[in-house]
Write a protein that holds these residues in place. Structure first.
Motif, mmCIF file in Angstrom:
data_model
loop_
_atom_site.group_PDB
_atom_site.id
_atom_site.type_symbol
_atom_site.label_atom_id
_atom_site.label_comp_id
_atom_site.label_asym_id
_atom_site.label_seq_id
_atom_site.Cartn_x
_atom_site.Cartn_y
_atom_site.Cartn_z
ATOM 1 N N MET A 1 -5.343 9.254 -12.861
ATOM 2 C CA MET A 1 -4.739 8.898 -11.551
ATOM 3 C C MET A 1 -4.292 10.351 -10.815
ATOM 4 O O MET A 1 -4.419 11.382 -11.603
ATOM 5 C CB MET A 1 -3.232 8.448 -11.892
ATOM 6 N N LYS B 1 -2.350 12.433 -7.171
ATOM 7 C CA LYS B 1 -1.721 12.219 -6.034
ATOM 8 C C LYS B 1 -2.696 12.738 -4.734
ATOM 9 O O LYS B 1 -3.254 13.677 -4.787
ATOM 10 C CB LYS B 1 -0.529 13.340 -5.993
ATOM 11 N N ARG B 2 -2.460 11.670 -3.695
ATOM 12 C CA ARG B 2 -3.344 12.021 -2.455
ATOM 13 C C ARG B 2 -2.611 12.971 -1.498
ATOM 14 O O ARG B 2 -1.314 13.110 -1.592
ATOM 15 C CB ARG B 2 -3.508 10.708 -1.941
ATOM 16 N N LYS B 3 -3.453 13.149 -0.421
ATOM 17 C CA LYS B 3 -2.852 13.849 0.817
ATOM 18 C C LYS B 3 -1.447 13.203 1.363
ATOM 19 O O LYS B 3 -0.562 13.849 1.690
ATOM 20 C CB LYS B 3 -3.574 13.925 1.757
ATOM 21 N N ASP B 4 -1.494 11.671 1.312
ATOM 22 C CA ASP B 4 -0.285 11.004 1.976
ATOM 23 C C ASP B 4 0.712 10.767 0.848
ATOM 24 O O ASP B 4 1.559 10.055 1.122
ATOM 25 C CB ASP B 4 -0.937 9.680 2.463
ATOM 26 N N GLY B 5 0.483 11.108 -0.420
ATOM 27 C CA GLY B 5 1.571 11.097 -1.254
ATOM 28 C C GLY B 5 1.400 10.041 -2.271
ATOM 29 O O GLY B 5 2.133 9.986 -3.130
ATOM 30 N N THR B 6 0.494 9.049 -2.004
ATOM 31 C CA THR B 6 0.177 8.083 -2.854
ATOM 32 C C THR B 6 -0.417 8.395 -4.117
ATOM 33 O O THR B 6 -1.104 9.442 -4.165
ATOM 34 C CB THR B 6 -0.637 6.831 -2.140
ATOM 35 N N ILE B 7 -0.350 7.571 -5.220
ATOM 36 C CA ILE B 7 -0.897 8.081 -6.412
ATOM 37 C C ILE B 7 -2.128 6.882 -6.760
ATOM 38 O O ILE B 7 -1.463 5.669 -6.847
ATOM 39 C CB ILE B 7 0.009 7.995 -7.539
ATOM 40 N N THR B 8 -3.189 7.318 -6.886
ATOM 41 C CA THR B 8 -4.197 6.315 -7.174
ATOM 42 C C THR B 8 -5.192 6.557 -7.855
ATOM 43 O O THR B 8 -5.296 7.822 -8.212
ATOM 44 C CB THR B 8 -4.974 5.828 -5.867
ATOM 45 N N TYR C 1 -8.848 18.592 -1.601
ATOM 46 C CA TYR C 1 -9.200 17.280 -1.232
ATOM 47 C C TYR C 1 -10.779 16.998 -0.949
ATOM 48 O O TYR C 1 -11.025 15.901 -0.944
ATOM 49 C CB TYR C 1 -8.231 16.777 -0.083
#
Length: 294
Positions: free
Chosen positions: A1, A3-10, A50
């Motif tokens: 997993m 953390k993405r730029k928008d703060g979501t964790i995927t 990113y």
């Protein structure tokens, strides 16, 4: 997993191949384009970049893993063979281009670290030299093949070759296969009755070419040969060349290339005209006015 730029964790897609990516020697990787070489050698820098993450998650990255590992393992899978000869239908080609098998074996043998362990590392990952890679692949490739019984699969595929196994490009292996299939491995090309029947069935959706009387086989075949030899003398030099190349097992693409046609369409038209002329000459309907070709 991650953390993405928008703060979501995927999930970090394709991360399971990162250790295998760092195992690719520098010379091979440098031939794969600027984008794929932009991935930082430092895993901590990678997960904060990113753009680099996007490259790892791309189809291009997966294509790199397929092509690079196929290139590295093939000499130990099929020594002396050229991978480019075969198409994507050949079992050996498919296995070579399946990086999951090689990555799993390398993980189990501790050749490379797991992705979770790798992504906790700080500092640049050292380049693996080609000599080091070859030393490992020398024993790892046969071991991986043995685990999946691939040697038996490849041996059976070699024994029962089909047209789809070969790439569209010319190769000695493909020519030898065609000659064997069409029974044209002779110094002086002849019309093969078995080859005629096989190709007729292929062109007519599996419909067999009927022979009216078994006792007349020899007489009929001999008559066809005599008529064919006489008919050949009526053809232009170019038509003779086209017919002879086909009888030797060359594909229409190869004939077109040899004789300077723009594509195989021109060869196909000439072959149908030759067939129709032979029907008229022999006063027999072989079906050349339809889909039948030589």
């Amino acid at each position: 997993m991650m953390k993405r730029k928008d703060g979501t964790i995927t999930p970090f897609r394709n991360a399971e191949y990162l250790s295998a990516y760092y195992f690719i020697p520098k010379r091979i990787l440098e031939q794969c384009g600027k984008e794929l070489n932009s991935i930082p050698r430092n895993p901590q820098k990678l997960i904060r970049d990113y753009n680099a993450v996007a490259v790892v998650e791309s189809d291009l990255f997966i294509q790199l893993m397929m092509d690079a590992y196929a290139y590295m393992v093939w000499p130990y899978m099929c020594p002396g063979e050229y991978m480019e000869v075969y198409s994507g239908y050949d079992p050996a080609w498919i296995f070579a281009h399946s990086p999951a098998y090689w990555v799993q074996e390398m993980l189990e043998e501790n050749v490379i670290p797991s992705s979770s362990r790798l992504l906790r590392m700080n500092g640049d990952i050292d380049w693996v030299t080609e000599e080091e890679a070859n030393d490992i692949l020398l024993w790892l490739v046969p071991q991986t093949m043995a685990h999946h019984e691939m040697s038996s699969v490849i041996a059976i595929a070699e024994e029962y070759r089909c047209f789809e196994d070969f790439d569209t490009r010319a190769s000695n292996q493909k020519k030898d296969f065609y000659r064997k299939w069409y029974h044209t491995q002779t110094q002086h090309p002849q019309i093969s009755l078995e080859g005629f029947q096989a190709e007729y069935a292929e062109e007519h959706d599996g419909q067999a070419w009927d022979i009216e009387d078994e006792s007349a086989n020899f007489e009929n075949e001999s008559t066809v040969k005599v008529l064919a030899e006489q008919f050949m003398e009526t053809l232009s030099e170019k038509d003779k060349q086209i017919l002879q190349f086909r009888l030797e097992g060359y594909t229409m693409e190869e004939v077109a290339e040899k004789l300077g046609y723009a594509n195989h369409s021109g060869v196909l038209k000439r072959l149908r005209k030759i067939g129709q002329a032979f029907e008229k000459y022999a006063d027999v309907d072989y079906g050349f006015d339809g889909k039948r070709i030589i």
